[in-house]
Structure formats: C-alpha cells, structure tokens
Motif scaffolding. Structure first.
Motif, PDB file in Angstrom:
ATOM      1  N   THR A 135       0.845  -1.190   0.000  1.00  0.00           N
ATOM      2  CA  THR A 135       0.000   0.000   0.000  1.00  0.00           C
ATOM      3  C   THR A 135       0.882   1.243   0.000  1.00  0.00           C
ATOM      4  O   THR A 135       2.096   1.154   0.175  1.00  0.00           O
ATOM      5  N   GLY A 136       0.277   2.396  -0.129  1.00  0.00           N
ATOM      6  CA  GLY A 136       1.003   3.643   0.035  1.00  0.00           C
ATOM      7  C   GLY A 136       1.322   3.887   1.500  1.00  0.00           C
ATOM      8  O   GLY A 136       0.833   3.188   2.397  1.00  0.00           O
ATOM      9  N   VAL A 137       2.152   4.877   1.763  1.00  0.00           N
ATOM     10  CA  VAL A 137       2.563   5.228   3.122  1.00  0.00           C
ATOM     11  C   VAL A 137       1.537   6.181   3.724  1.00  0.00           C
ATOM     12  O   VAL A 137       1.084   7.116   3.070  1.00  0.00           O
ATOM     13  N   GLU A 138       1.184   5.936   4.985  1.00  0.00           N
ATOM     14  CA  GLU A 138       0.245   6.778   5.724  1.00  0.00           C
ATOM     15  C   GLU A 138       0.913   7.246   7.009  1.00  0.00           C
ATOM     16  O   GLU A 138       1.962   6.735   7.410  1.00  0.00           O
ATOM     17  N   LYS A 139       0.300   8.213   7.693  1.00  0.00           N
ATOM     18  CA  LYS A 139       0.826   8.760   8.944  1.00  0.00           C
ATOM     19  C   LYS A 139      -0.111   8.469  10.098  1.00  0.00           C
ATOM     20  O   LYS A 139      -1.338   8.490   9.924  1.00  0.00           O
ATOM     21  N   LEU A 140       0.478   8.210  11.266  1.00  0.00           N
ATOM     22  CA  LEU A 140      -0.280   8.000  12.494  1.00  0.00           C
ATOM     23  C   LEU A 140       0.325   8.900  13.562  1.00  0.00           C
ATOM     24  O   LEU A 140       1.526   8.842  13.812  1.00  0.00           O
ATOM     25  N   LEU A 141      -0.491   9.717  14.192  1.00  0.00           N
ATOM     26  CA  LEU A 141      -0.046  10.567  15.286  1.00  0.00           C
ATOM     27  C   LEU A 141      -0.328   9.865  16.589  1.00  0.00           C
ATOM     28  O   LEU A 141      -1.461   9.411  16.831  1.00  0.00           O
ATOM     29  N   VAL A 142       0.692   9.754  17.457  1.00  0.00           N
ATOM     30  CA  VAL A 142       0.538   9.149  18.778  1.00  0.00           C
ATOM     31  C   VAL A 142       0.754  10.247  19.817  1.00  0.00           C
ATOM     32  O   VAL A 142       1.759  10.960  19.787  1.00  0.00           O
ATOM     33  N   LEU A 143      -0.215  10.394  20.711  1.00  0.00           N
ATOM     34  CA  LEU A 143      -0.155  11.366  21.804  1.00  0.00           C
ATOM     35  C   LEU A 143       0.019  10.639  23.128  1.00  0.00           C
ATOM     36  O   LEU A 143      -0.418   9.507  23.280  1.00  0.00           O
ATOM     37  N   LYS A 144       0.624  11.317  24.095  1.00  0.00           N
ATOM     38  CA  LYS A 144       0.759  10.733  25.441  1.00  0.00           C
ATOM     39  C   LYS A 144      -0.474  11.025  26.249  1.00  0.00           C
ATOM     40  O   LYS A 144      -1.230  11.893  26.025  1.00  0.00           O
TER      41      LYS A 144
END
Length: 105
Positions: A96-105
């Motif tokens: 697949t294409g590249v995606e972004k995931l934001l992780v917060l504390k």
C-alpha cells in the motif's frame, strides 16, 4: 519466498487506514486494508528517524490491531509514525502507500 512484489495498485485502489488517529498510549489502533483480494496483511510502522518500530508479521484477513508497543513490549513515544502494509493476493504481494499516524501521550 517465492512471492512477487509489485508496484502499488493505482492510487486509491488499495489503501491501509489506522484509527483512532491520533492514538494515545494505551489505545489499540485498528488498521484496515481497503481493496480487493486481501488474504493476508503485514503491517510495518516506522518512527520519524526511519527506525522500524513494529512489524506485525503476516496476519490473516484485511484488518489488524496494534497496541502501540514496539517489538520489545515498550510503549512507543509520542510523535508521528509512518506505516504501510503489504498484502498477499494469491501468489502476489502488493504494498500500500505510506500513511501517517499521530501518537499522543
């Protein structure tokens, strides 16, 4: 392996989506691959420096869950992560294409 790796399908025909996005430490992020013929999925997650944080290995079906822990069982740091999936379709592996995931504390 005898699998062939091909170029990604035309834009939009095979996509991996993770939610919730943003995720928080302690969440389980669910990934789903949208496309036809998905038999198995392998999810790859990299941190902003390009270090491999997580490799799911091959899993059956078009969905997968990740508990936001690295391969050693440690929680990942807050930040933006890049992810993609490889999909087995018969004897072919497609990325697949590249995606972004934001992780917060």
């Amino acid at each position: 392996e005898a699998w062939r790796v091909e170029k990604p399908d035309p834009p939009g025909s095979l996509r991996v989506v993770g939610w919730p996005n943003p995720g928080r430490v302690g969440d389980v992020v669910r990934f789903s691959v949208w496309g036809l013929g998905v038999e198995e999925v392998r999810l790859w997650v990299y941190d902003p420096s390009g270090r491999l944080v997580y490799d799911s290995r091959w899993q059956p079906g078009p969905t997968y869950q990740w508990n936001l822990q690295d391969g050693q069982g440690r929680w990942v740091a807050a930040g933006v992560y890049l992810y993609w999936a490889e999909v087995r379709r018969g004897e072919t592996v497609v990325r697949t294409g590249v995606e972004k995931l934001l992780v917060l504390k």
